[in-house]
Scaffold this motif. Structure first.
Motif, PDB file in Angstrom:
ATOM      1  N   SER A 127       0.893  -1.279   0.043  1.00 42.33           N
ATOM      2  CA  SER A 127      -0.319   0.025   0.027  1.00 42.33           C
ATOM      3  C   SER A 127       0.926   1.196  -0.120  1.00 42.33           C
ATOM      4  N   TYR A 128       0.038   2.297  -0.217  1.00 41.09           N
ATOM      5  CA  TYR A 128       1.085   3.770   0.122  1.00 41.09           C
ATOM      6  C   TYR A 128       1.486   3.825   1.421  1.00 41.09           C
ATOM      7  N   PRO A 129       2.689   4.170   1.921  1.00 43.65           N
ATOM      8  CA  PRO A 129       3.197   4.327   2.986  1.00 43.65           C
ATOM      9  C   PRO A 129       3.046   5.598   3.646  1.00 43.65           C
ATOM     10  N   VAL A 130       1.537   5.900   3.917  1.00 46.14           N
ATOM     11  CA  VAL A 130       1.118   7.256   4.403  1.00 46.14           C
ATOM     12  C   VAL A 130       1.270   7.273   6.062  1.00 46.14           C
ATOM     13  N   PRO A 131       2.299   8.171   6.574  1.00 49.67           N
ATOM     14  CA  PRO A 131       2.351   8.236   7.974  1.00 49.67           C
ATOM     15  C   PRO A 131       1.243   8.472   8.744  1.00 49.67           C
ATOM     16  N   ALA A 132       1.093   8.296  10.070  1.00 50.70           N
ATOM     17  CA  ALA A 132       0.078   8.332  11.005  1.00 50.70           C
ATOM     18  C   ALA A 132      -0.737   9.547  10.683  1.00 50.70           C
ATOM     19  N   GLY A 133       0.390  10.706  10.896  1.00 53.31           N
ATOM     20  CA  GLY A 133      -0.317  12.146  10.749  1.00 53.31           C
ATOM     21  C   GLY A 133      -0.886  12.196   9.471  1.00 53.31           C
ATOM     22  N   GLY A 134      -0.406  11.807   8.327  1.00 59.95           N
ATOM     23  CA  GLY A 134      -0.801  11.902   7.117  1.00 59.95           C
ATOM     24  C   GLY A 134      -2.547  11.447   6.979  1.00 59.95           C
ATOM     25  N   TRP A 135      -2.524  10.232   7.713  1.00 56.76           N
ATOM     26  CA  TRP A 135      -3.989   9.690   7.926  1.00 56.76           C
ATOM     27  C   TRP A 135      -5.001  10.519   8.738  1.00 56.76           C
ATOM     28  N   LEU A 136      -4.426  11.228   9.610  1.00 56.22           N
ATOM     29  CA  LEU A 136      -5.443  12.080  10.506  1.00 56.22           C
ATOM     30  C   LEU A 136      -5.699  13.229   9.598  1.00 56.22           C
ATOM     31  N   LEU A 137      -4.732  13.975   8.839  1.00 60.53           N
ATOM     32  CA  LEU A 137      -4.870  14.956   7.900  1.00 60.53           C
ATOM     33  C   LEU A 137      -6.001  14.629   7.128  1.00 60.53           C
ATOM     34  N   LEU A 138      -5.875  13.177   6.192  1.00 60.80           N
ATOM     35  CA  LEU A 138      -6.796  12.926   5.312  1.00 60.80           C
ATOM     36  C   LEU A 138      -8.230  12.616   5.775  1.00 60.80           C
ATOM     37  N   MET A 139      -8.261  12.194   7.191  1.00 59.31           N
ATOM     38  CA  MET A 139      -9.428  12.018   7.746  1.00 59.31           C
ATOM     39  C   MET A 139      -9.943  13.256   8.300  1.00 59.31           C
TER      40      MET A 139
END
Length: 176
Positions: A127-139
């Motif tokens: 998968s794309y290695p999006v960091p945890a902070g990136g996931w929070l930003l996207l959410m």
């Protein structure tokens, strides 16, 4: 629907298109590139194959929910205020489903499509290695998008009988 409501609704949809397809990617590229970039990931590649398709599908879901809401509220003729208030849980259910749908779209285009197809976005990753902070930003952006693409248009386009249903409508627009 009154002419002003039609104009405001059209303006909201147009601004939503600009937001989803242009402004949001610009924000990701220029304001948050370090948060979304994982190891070995090029942000442009992720935006083209992960984020942009996810938010495009999500935009379609928001427009569909908006059209359903408008068709239900404009065709219904409530007899009492209790019938009008009974629509409030439906509005909250629609908004909640949209948030979950947005998160699922991000999950599909960032993780699952690569695992289902058996291809790799990057060598060594499924998968794309999006960091945890990136996931929070996207959410967070999904929730912001629900506000811009569902709450604001329903606030502006709901008929007077359903004005009490949309959160904040009476406070912002008054009861009449």
């Amino acid at each position: 629907m009154r002419n002003l409501q039609l104009i405001l609704l059209a303006l909201c949809v147009a601004l939503g298109v600009v937001w989803i397809f242009i402004a949001q990617n610009w924000i990701f590229l220029n304001l948050f590139p370090g948060i979304l970039v994982g190891p070995g990931l090029k942000l442009d590649d992720y935006l083209q194959t992960g984020s942009s398709p996810a938010f495009s599908v999500f935009w379609g879901g928001c427009i569909t929910a908006l059209l359903i809401w408008i068709s239900v509220t404009w065709s219904a003729r409530p007899v009492s205020s209790s019938q009008t208030r009974a629509m409030q849980p439906m509005w909250w259910l629609a908004a909640s489903i949209l948030v979950v749908f947005g998160w699922l779209c991000l999950g599909w285009f960032t993780i699952f499509q690569w695992q289902v197809t058996g291809t790799s976005a990057l060598p060594g990753y499924s998968s794309y290695p999006v960091p945890a902070g990136g996931w929070l930003l996207l959410m967070g952006f999904v929730m912001l998008d629900v506000i811009l693409l569902f709450w604001l248009p329903t606030l502006l386009a709901s008929p007077r009988t359903y004005r009490l249903v949309v959160p904040g409508a009476v406070t912002l627009l008054g009861s009449r």
